[in-house]
Each structure stands twice: as C-alpha cells, then as structure tokens.
Design a protein around this motif. Structure first.
Motif, PDB file in Angstrom:
ATOM      1  N   MET A 118       0.821  -1.198   0.000  1.00  0.00           N
ATOM      2  CA  MET A 118       0.000   0.000   0.000  1.00  0.00           C
ATOM      3  C   MET A 118       0.865   1.261   0.000  1.00  0.00           C
ATOM      4  O   MET A 118       0.550   2.217  -0.687  1.00  0.00           O
ATOM      5  N   MET A 119       1.944   1.254   0.780  1.00  0.00           N
ATOM      6  CA  MET A 119       2.817   2.427   0.825  1.00  0.00           C
ATOM      7  C   MET A 119       3.532   2.651  -0.495  1.00  0.00           C
ATOM      8  O   MET A 119       3.800   3.785  -0.859  1.00  0.00           O
ATOM      9  N   SER A 120       3.833   1.569  -1.225  1.00  0.00           N
ATOM     10  CA  SER A 120       4.526   1.763  -2.499  1.00  0.00           C
ATOM     11  C   SER A 120       3.601   2.430  -3.516  1.00  0.00           C
ATOM     12  O   SER A 120       4.062   3.222  -4.339  1.00  0.00           O
ATOM     13  N   ILE A 121       2.311   2.134  -3.465  1.00  0.00           N
ATOM     14  CA  ILE A 121       1.361   2.790  -4.371  1.00  0.00           C
ATOM     15  C   ILE A 121       1.237   4.265  -4.018  1.00  0.00           C
ATOM     16  O   ILE A 121       1.271   5.129  -4.898  1.00  0.00           O
ATOM     17  N   LEU A 122       1.126   4.550  -2.733  1.00  0.00           N
ATOM     18  CA  LEU A 122       1.036   5.938  -2.294  1.00  0.00           C
ATOM     19  C   LEU A 122       2.321   6.702  -2.625  1.00  0.00           C
ATOM     20  O   LEU A 122       2.275   7.848  -3.077  1.00  0.00           O
ATOM     21  N   GLY A 123       3.462   6.051  -2.454  1.00  0.00           N
ATOM     22  CA  GLY A 123       4.743   6.667  -2.802  1.00  0.00           C
ATOM     23  C   GLY A 123       4.849   6.956  -4.290  1.00  0.00           C
ATOM     24  O   GLY A 123       5.342   8.008  -4.697  1.00  0.00           O
ATOM     25  N   ALA A 124       4.364   6.005  -5.118  1.00  0.00           N
ATOM     26  CA  ALA A 124       4.392   6.214  -6.574  1.00  0.00           C
ATOM     27  C   ALA A 124       3.509   7.391  -6.965  1.00  0.00           C
ATOM     28  O   ALA A 124       3.866   8.180  -7.846  1.00  0.00           O
ATOM     29  N   ILE A 125       2.369   7.531  -6.305  1.00  0.00           N
ATOM     30  CA  ILE A 125       1.473   8.650  -6.602  1.00  0.00           C
ATOM     31  C   ILE A 125       2.124   9.973  -6.226  1.00  0.00           C
ATOM     32  O   ILE A 125       2.103  10.935  -7.008  1.00  0.00           O
ATOM     33  N   ILE A 126       2.731  10.027  -5.054  1.00  0.00           N
ATOM     34  CA  ILE A 126       3.361  11.273  -4.595  1.00  0.00           C
ATOM     35  C   ILE A 126       4.545  11.642  -5.480  1.00  0.00           C
ATOM     36  O   ILE A 126       4.657  12.781  -5.939  1.00  0.00           O
ATOM     37  N   ILE A 127       5.424  10.687  -5.737  1.00  0.00           N
ATOM     38  CA  ILE A 127       6.588  10.940  -6.586  1.00  0.00           C
ATOM     39  C   ILE A 127       6.147  11.277  -8.008  1.00  0.00           C
ATOM     40  O   ILE A 127       6.689  12.184  -8.642  1.00  0.00           O
ATOM     41  N   GLY A 128       5.142  10.555  -8.522  1.00  0.00           N
ATOM     42  CA  GLY A 128       4.623  10.846  -9.854  1.00  0.00           C
ATOM     43  C   GLY A 128       4.086  12.262  -9.958  1.00  0.00           C
ATOM     44  O   GLY A 128       4.306  12.954 -10.950  1.00  0.00           O
ATOM     45  N   PHE A 129       3.384  12.721  -8.926  1.00  0.00           N
ATOM     46  CA  PHE A 129       2.858  14.085  -8.927  1.00  0.00           C
ATOM     47  C   PHE A 129       3.987  15.106  -8.927  1.00  0.00           C
ATOM     48  O   PHE A 129       3.953  16.083  -9.679  1.00  0.00           O
ATOM     49  N   ILE A 130       5.015  14.865  -8.118  1.00  0.00           N
ATOM     50  CA  ILE A 130       6.152  15.799  -8.045  1.00  0.00           C
ATOM     51  C   ILE A 130       6.881  15.852  -9.386  1.00  0.00           C
ATOM     52  O   ILE A 130       7.206  16.933  -9.887  1.00  0.00           O
ATOM     53  N   VAL A 131       7.126  14.689  -9.989  1.00  0.00           N
ATOM     54  CA  VAL A 131       7.801  14.651 -11.289  1.00  0.00           C
ATOM     55  C   VAL A 131       6.943  15.347 -12.340  1.00  0.00           C
ATOM     56  O   VAL A 131       7.440  16.123 -13.165  1.00  0.00           O
ATOM     57  N   GLY A 132       5.630  15.095 -12.319  1.00  0.00           N
ATOM     58  CA  GLY A 132       4.722  15.748 -13.261  1.00  0.00           C
ATOM     59  C   GLY A 132       4.723  17.259 -13.108  1.00  0.00           C
ATOM     60  O   GLY A 132       4.699  17.995 -14.094  1.00  0.00           O
ATOM     61  N   LEU A 133       4.766  17.740 -11.863  1.00  0.00           N
ATOM     62  CA  LEU A 133       4.825  19.191 -11.628  1.00  0.00           C
ATOM     63  C   LEU A 133       6.106  19.795 -12.191  1.00  0.00           C
ATOM     64  O   LEU A 133       6.074  20.846 -12.828  1.00  0.00           O
ATOM     65  N   PHE A 134       7.240  19.133 -11.932  1.00  0.00           N
ATOM     66  CA  PHE A 134       8.511  19.634 -12.454  1.00  0.00           C
ATOM     67  C   PHE A 134       8.500  19.655 -13.980  1.00  0.00           C
ATOM     68  O   PHE A 134       8.975  20.613 -14.591  1.00  0.00           O
ATOM     69  N   ALA A 135       7.965  18.601 -14.602  1.00  0.00           N
ATOM     70  CA  ALA A 135       7.923  18.548 -16.065  1.00  0.00           C
ATOM     71  C   ALA A 135       7.053  19.668 -16.616  1.00  0.00           C
ATOM     72  O   ALA A 135       7.425  20.328 -17.590  1.00  0.00           O
ATOM     73  N   ARG A 136       5.905  19.908 -15.995  1.00  0.00           N
ATOM     74  CA  ARG A 136       5.030  20.988 -16.448  1.00  0.00           C
ATOM     75  C   ARG A 136       5.682  22.345 -16.255  1.00  0.00           C
ATOM     76  O   ARG A 136       5.482  23.255 -17.046  1.00  0.00           O
ATOM     77  N   PHE A 137       6.470  22.488 -15.206  1.00  0.00           N
ATOM     78  CA  PHE A 137       7.145  23.752 -14.946  1.00  0.00           C
ATOM     79  C   PHE A 137       8.244  24.007 -15.977  1.00  0.00           C
ATOM     80  O   PHE A 137       8.429  25.137 -16.428  1.00  0.00           O
ATOM     81  N   LEU A 138       8.972  22.951 -16.358  1.00  0.00           N
ATOM     82  CA  LEU A 138      10.112  23.108 -17.262  1.00  0.00           C
ATOM     83  C   LEU A 138       9.717  23.205 -18.735  1.00  0.00           C
ATOM     84  O   LEU A 138      10.468  23.773 -19.531  1.00  0.00           O
TER      85      LEU A 138
END
Length: 87
Positions: free
Chosen positions: A1-21
């Motif tokens: 369960m924590m790995s799914i939540l971690g993937a969601i959080i990390i995915g959101f952060i990576v997505g934000l950085f990509a949208r910013f750049l």
C-alpha cells in the motif's frame, strides 16, 4: 500500500517539475499530472535500460523520470496543437 502511495506522490512531483520546465499551456489537473509523472518514470526506465543505465528490476531515478515526463508532455503538446489547427 505504501509503495502505491509513494508512486502517486513521486509521480505528482515529477509531473509538476515537467510541467514547470516545458513551455506552453497545459491545463492538467492533479490526476493527469500524477499520471504524467508515473508515465514519465516508465518511459525513463525504458530509455535507461536501452542505454544501459538501469538493469531489469531497477526503478528509474528522478532525472530519467523527469526526461520521460517531458517527452510525454512534448507528445501531448504536439497532438494538442494538431487538433487546434485542424479544420
């Protein structure tokens, strides 16, 4: 369960950085930004394996995930612009 939540959080952060750049307007919400980051990690891992950076069971690092997300965002912009210019 924590790995799914971690993937969601990390995915959101990576997505934000990509949208910013990446230049341009991309009205993506939380879910699409998260999917962008997760998809970027998958693309980044495949690229990393192809050039020998990652072995089969290694996950992509932040930088390769970011590159993968930026590739996906570029593809999104490319098809979005084609739709806008179609008659």
């Amino acid at each position: 369960m924590m790995s799914i939540l971690g993937a969601i959080i990390i995915g959101f952060i990576v997505g934000l950085f990509a949208r910013f750049l990446m230049p341009g307007r991309d009205p993506l919400g939380f879910i699409w930004t998260t999917l962008l980051g997760i998809g970027g990690a998958i693309i980044g891992k495949l690229i990393g394996q192809a050039i020998g950076l990652y072995k089969e069971h290694q996950s992509a690092g932040f930088f390769m995930s970011l590159i993968g997300a930026m590739i996906l965002l570029y593809i999104y912009h490319h098809f979005k612009n084609k739709q806008d210019t179609a008659p």
